[in-house]
Design an enzyme around this catalytic site. Structure first.
Site, PDB file in Angstrom:
ATOM      1  N   CYS A  78       0.998  -1.149   0.009  1.00  0.00           N
ATOM      2  CA  CYS A  78       0.005   0.051  -0.013  1.00  0.00           C
ATOM      3  C   CYS A  78       0.580   1.422  -0.070  1.00  0.00           C
ATOM      4  CB  CYS A  78      -1.053   0.201   1.239  1.00  0.00           C
ATOM      5  SG  CYS A  78      -1.841  -1.294   1.498  1.00  0.00           S
ATOM      6  N   ARG A  82       3.132   0.489  -5.396  1.00  0.00           N
ATOM      7  CA  ARG A  82       3.165  -0.248  -4.221  1.00  0.00           C
ATOM      8  C   ARG A  82       1.880  -0.977  -3.873  1.00  0.00           C
ATOM      9  NH1 ARG A  82       6.921   2.768  -0.533  1.00  0.00           N
ATOM     10  NH2 ARG A  82       6.096   1.696   1.133  1.00  0.00           N
ATOM     11  N   TRP A 132      -2.663  -2.896  -1.419  1.00  0.00           N
ATOM     12  CA  TRP A 132      -2.596  -3.970  -1.964  1.00  0.00           C
ATOM     13  C   TRP A 132      -3.062  -5.019  -0.850  1.00  0.00           C
ATOM     14  CZ3 TRP A 132       0.424  -8.234   0.216  1.00  0.00           C
ATOM     15  CH2 TRP A 132       0.790  -9.041  -0.528  1.00  0.00           C
ATOM     16  N   ASN A 185      -0.607   1.774   6.093  1.00  0.00           N
ATOM     17  CA  ASN A 185       0.143   0.618   4.954  1.00  0.00           C
ATOM     18  C   ASN A 185       1.153  -0.283   6.041  1.00  0.00           C
ATOM     19  OD1 ASN A 185       2.172  -0.534   3.410  1.00  0.00           O
ATOM     20  ND2 ASN A 185       3.663   1.205   3.637  1.00  0.00           N
ATOM     21  N   GLY A 186       0.621  -1.434   6.010  1.00  0.00           N
ATOM     22  CA  GLY A 186       1.283  -2.415   6.988  1.00  0.00           C
ATOM     23  C   GLY A 186       0.095  -3.432   7.348  1.00  0.00           C
ATOM     24  N   GLU A 188      15.553 -16.948 -12.453  1.00  0.00           N
ATOM     25  CA  GLU A 188      15.020 -15.645 -12.676  1.00  0.00           C
ATOM     26  C   GLU A 188      14.091 -15.735 -13.775  1.00  0.00           C
ATOM     27  OE1 GLU A 188      14.806 -13.062 -11.200  1.00  0.00           O
ATOM     28  OE2 GLU A 188      14.611 -11.477 -12.703  1.00  0.00           O
ATOM     29  N   LYS A 217      10.391 -14.619 -13.847  1.00  0.00           N
ATOM     30  CA  LYS A 217       9.870 -13.583 -14.753  1.00  0.00           C
ATOM     31  C   LYS A 217       8.387 -14.179 -15.455  1.00  0.00           C
ATOM     32  CE  LYS A 217      11.103 -10.528 -13.577  1.00  0.00           C
ATOM     33  NZ  LYS A 217      12.428 -10.400 -12.895  1.00  0.00           N
ATOM     34  N   GLU A 241       5.377 -14.489 -12.962  1.00  0.00           N
ATOM     35  CA  GLU A 241       4.721 -13.061 -12.616  1.00  0.00           C
ATOM     36  C   GLU A 241       4.017 -12.226 -13.641  1.00  0.00           C
ATOM     37  OE1 GLU A 241       8.723 -10.364 -11.920  1.00  0.00           O
ATOM     38  OE2 GLU A 241       6.893 -10.216 -10.688  1.00  0.00           O
ATOM     39  N   HIS A 250      16.669 -36.452 -10.607  1.00  0.00           N
ATOM     40  CA  HIS A 250      16.151 -36.937  -9.264  1.00  0.00           C
ATOM     41  C   HIS A 250      14.528 -36.749  -9.055  1.00  0.00           C
ATOM     42  CE1 HIS A 250      20.194 -37.696  -8.600  1.00  0.00           C
ATOM     43  NE2 HIS A 250      20.812 -36.614  -9.080  1.00  0.00           N
ATOM     44  N   LYS A 310       5.160  -3.321  -6.578  1.00  0.00           N
ATOM     45  CA  LYS A 310       6.580  -3.288  -6.930  1.00  0.00           C
ATOM     46  C   LYS A 310       7.274  -3.237  -5.549  1.00  0.00           C
ATOM     47  CE  LYS A 310      10.110  -1.915  -9.431  1.00  0.00           C
ATOM     48  NZ  LYS A 310      10.680  -3.288 -10.200  1.00  0.00           N
TER      49      LYS A 310
HETATM   50  O1  M6R Z   1      12.788  -4.133  -4.062  1.00  0.00           O
HETATM   51  P1  M6R Z   1      13.441  -5.466  -3.946  1.00  0.00           P
HETATM   52  O2  M6R Z   1      14.634  -5.601  -4.698  1.00  0.00           O
HETATM   53  O3  M6R Z   1      13.862  -5.517  -2.505  1.00  0.00           O
HETATM   54  O4  M6R Z   1      12.256  -6.389  -4.313  1.00  0.00           O
HETATM   55  C1  M6R Z   1      12.511  -7.808  -4.172  1.00  0.00           C
HETATM   56  C2  M6R Z   1      11.320  -8.481  -4.719  1.00  0.00           C
HETATM   57  O5  M6R Z   1      10.290  -8.052  -4.458  1.00  0.00           O
HETATM   58  C3  M6R Z   1      11.651  -8.173  -6.477  1.00  0.00           C
HETATM   59  O6  M6R Z   1      12.574  -8.422  -6.702  1.00  0.00           O
HETATM   60  C4  M6R Z   1      10.538  -9.066  -6.855  1.00  0.00           C
HETATM   61  O7  M6R Z   1      10.540 -10.462  -6.620  1.00  0.00           O
HETATM   62  C5  M6R Z   1      10.114  -8.738  -8.485  1.00  0.00           C
HETATM   63  N1  M6R Z   1       8.686  -8.539  -8.870  1.00  0.00           N
HETATM   64  C6  M6R Z   1      10.490  -9.799  -9.451  1.00  0.00           C
HETATM   65  O8  M6R Z   1      10.493  -9.236 -10.751  1.00  0.00           O
END
Ligand code: M6R
Length: 606
Positions: A2, A27, A74, A98-99, A478, A482, A485, A501, A601
């Site tokens: 948030c 956020r 969020w 927020n929290g 990674e 990607k 998400e 395995h 984000k």
């Molecule tokens: O702001 P940060 O780098 O600490 O964020 C960490 C993760 O939340 C962030 O990398 C998340 O996994 C991304 N959405 C991946 O693309």
């Protein structure tokens, strides 16, 4: 997560609150809301969905006021809906939060017994009723002190009161909160980015503090109500005008920017004249560092995993990597000569911040590798190494990942040179290779056309796997992250040698599998593993680097070749086609690439 914003002024605030909320959408973006005070009333407008929707509603009813608070959500407690959107208000009090209030269930029961009625499923609503209740017998300041002490968990709060129509309370525990100073007005925001269009004069609340904002005065207090002094920081204005330009999505722009962001970062750290890596303000003797612990979440964690291979390869140090949400609750044996490195794009990730806090309490050496240098993590660490890649708006981290790996590689190379585990010649060669990286990244971006067509196959698959060995294993993780998400397709990253395995059982006819096999020391073994999945029906997309040598494998579905550079730097290049693959898969499905469902984000809750 948030985002919250508040303005107290003698001028109209509604459109400015909406403007700041748009900046805070990174956020959270499942619902949004605003409350202002006008004509002796708290007026609230809320909606499910984006700030654009809220703006339409606000304009329709011509919401006005010279004081107000706003929120982008969020969801944590209660699904995304208009009722659960913030602000939450009683007749006299309106709150944005927020929290997470961890004891909200108990507090709710107590308040219900007293006759308070709840409208939403949120934890936040208890704050509204608690404040209302305490105000019956206490003045405003004592009410805030008492209410904050009742709350368990984390919060950044903005509170307005119908009978105090120029006053906003801000309070912080865990979640960040900034105060901005303007001409005859003051602002509250989850971060300085939200306030940048209004001011560059900012103060940050420390953990446990609260503030009373009036249009012509700001006061800060600790949790017992003792006044505290605040430094006013002057922020740079360079990030103010970051726009999408000709791109449909920020993510596409951010992928394409990578050659430039690599170059900028290298310019900051490498003295080309003397062929030297500079890590400025390193507060300890490099030779005293005997081990490193790398900590992050999500993509940042993957950059730490890649760096582990570099540190092991080039130094004699013990290296461990931890996911921040696990690290913070483990029984860690802290070491005085270890360097604890926190990697985070936003610098606000709650788990990473809590892990840093734990290290600070144990008085060990801490270093933050961040993009946002004004962030909480940057402000708390002993040493800050910025990645210099400019704002990253797309929720999926791209250029920040390359930036994080780059700074980790620079740090590792500097330490290994100073600790004499690599020779001067090797050091010079590594710097030479680094200077080629931006150009190679630019050329690797040209793989675009081919990947565009492959996106469909991944987008429409039941699931896919990403395989690699050595440095390419975290890159596989990674790539899978990607795709998950952005395209909402199940994707699993796996060490190529582990397939036999168990996970090999998942392979079926036509399943798309990405194999990352640059021609490094793991190449031959990975190609054998690739053959094993092809034999079981997988459609393999091979990511390798350019070579005239033939690949000894048949039936490869598609192949993408990145440029050539030293083996250690290949992860930077093999990442690029994977970012594009996820992008085009999501584009094919018509998803909102910059704001994938259920995500945000900046992850400021546990
Ligand atoms: O702001 P940060 O780098 O600490 O964020 C960490 C993760 O939340 C962030 O990398 C998340 O996994 C991304 N959405 C991946 O693309």
């Amino acid at each position: 997560m948030c985002g919250i914003v508040g303005i107290t002024s003698s001028k109209e605030v509604t459109s400015r609150i909406i403007g700041s909320l748009k900046k805070l959408e990174y956020r959270g973006y499942d619902s949004a809301g605003i409350a202002t005070i006008s004509e002796n009333n708290i007026n609230e407008v809320k909606c499910e969905g984006r700030v654009n929707e809220l703006e339409k509603n606000v304009n329709q009813i011509k919401l006005s006021g010279t004081i107000g608070i706003g929120h982008v959500r969020w969801a944590t407690h209660g699904k995304p809906s208009t009722i659960n959107a913030h602000p939450h208000s009683s007749e006299n009090v309106s709150v944005v939060h927020n929290g997470i209030i961890e004891n909200s269930t108990i507090l709710k029961k107590i308040l219900e017994k007293k006759g308070y009625k709840f409208k939403s499923q949120t934890d936040t609503e208890v704050i509204v009723h608690l404040v209302t209740d305490y105000l019956k017998k206490n003045n405003l300041k004592d009410t805030i002190i008492k209410v904050l002490k009742k709350l368990h968990g984390s919060f950044a709060l903005g509170i307005i009161f119908k009978d105090q129509p120029d006053l906003i309370i801000g309070a912080r525990r865990g979640s960040p909160l900034a105060v901005g100073y303007g001409p005859d007005e003051h602002y509250l925001g989850s971060d300085s980015y939200a306030l940048k269009s209004m001011t560059n004069k900012i103060s940050y609340l420390n953990d446990g503090e609260f503030c009373i904002l009036k249009k012509d005065q700001v006061e800060f207090f600790d949790s017992d109500g003792i006044k505290t002094n605040k430094e006013v920081l002057n922020l740079s204005k360079d990030e103010q005008n970051y726009e999408k330009d000709q791109y449909k999505y920020f993510m596409a722009k951010e992928i394409d920017e990578q050659p430039v962001t690599i170059k900028n970062c290298i310019n900051e750290y490498i003295d080309k004249h003397n062929n030297e890596i500079n890590i400025y303000n390193f507060p300890w003797k490099i030779t005293d560092i005997s081990s490193v612990v790398l900590i992050g979440c999500g993509t940042a964690y993957h950059s730490c995993l890649v760096a582990k291979y570099w540190f092991e390869q080039n130094t004699n140090m013990d290296v461990s990597v931890d996911i921040a949400s696990e690290f913070r609750y483990r029984k860690i044996k802290f070491k005085q000569n270890a360097l604890y490195i926190f990697v985070s794009q936003s610098g606000e990730t709650a788990d990473t911040f809590a892990a840093l806090d734990l290290c600070k309490k144990n008085e060990v050496k801490t270093c933050a590798i961040v993009n946002v240098v004004e962030s909480s993590i940057a402000r708390d660490a002993d040493l800050v190494l910025p990645i210099h890649c400019g704002p990253e708006i797309g929720v999926a981290s791209t250029k920040a990942f390359l930036g994080q790996m780059l700074v980790l590689y620079l740090l590792c190379t500097k330490i290994s040179y100073e600790q004499k585990t690599i020779s001067n010649k090797t050091y010079q060669n590594k710097i030479k290779d680094l200077l080629l990286l931006s150009k190679c990244a630019k050329e690797t971006l040209n793989t675009d056309n081919k990947i565009h067509n492959l996106g469909k196959d991944f987008a429409n698959s039941k699931g896919s796997m990403f395989l690699g060995r050595g440095y390419s294993y975290p890159i596989a993780l990674e790539g899978a992250l990607k795709l998950k998400e952005l395209a909402y397709v199940h994707a699993e990253g796996y060490p190529a040698g582990e397939m036999k395995h168990g996970p090999l059982a998942l392979i079926e006819e036509g399943m798309p599998v990405v194999v990352i096999a640059p021609r490094d020391e793991h190449y031959k073994k990975t190609i054998s593993n690739m053959q094993e999945v092809i034999s079981r029906g997988a459609k393999v997309l091979l990511i390798t680097n350019k070579s005239t040598d033939e690949i000894f494998s048949e039936n490869i579905w598609e192949q993408i070749e990145v440029e050539n550079i030293s083996n250690e730097l290949l992860p930077f290049l093999t990442t690029i086609p994977l970012q594009k693959l996820a992008y085009y898969s999501a584009l094919d499905k018509g998803f909102d690439i910059d704001k994938p469902r259920n995500l945000a984000k900046s992850v400021t809750v546990e």
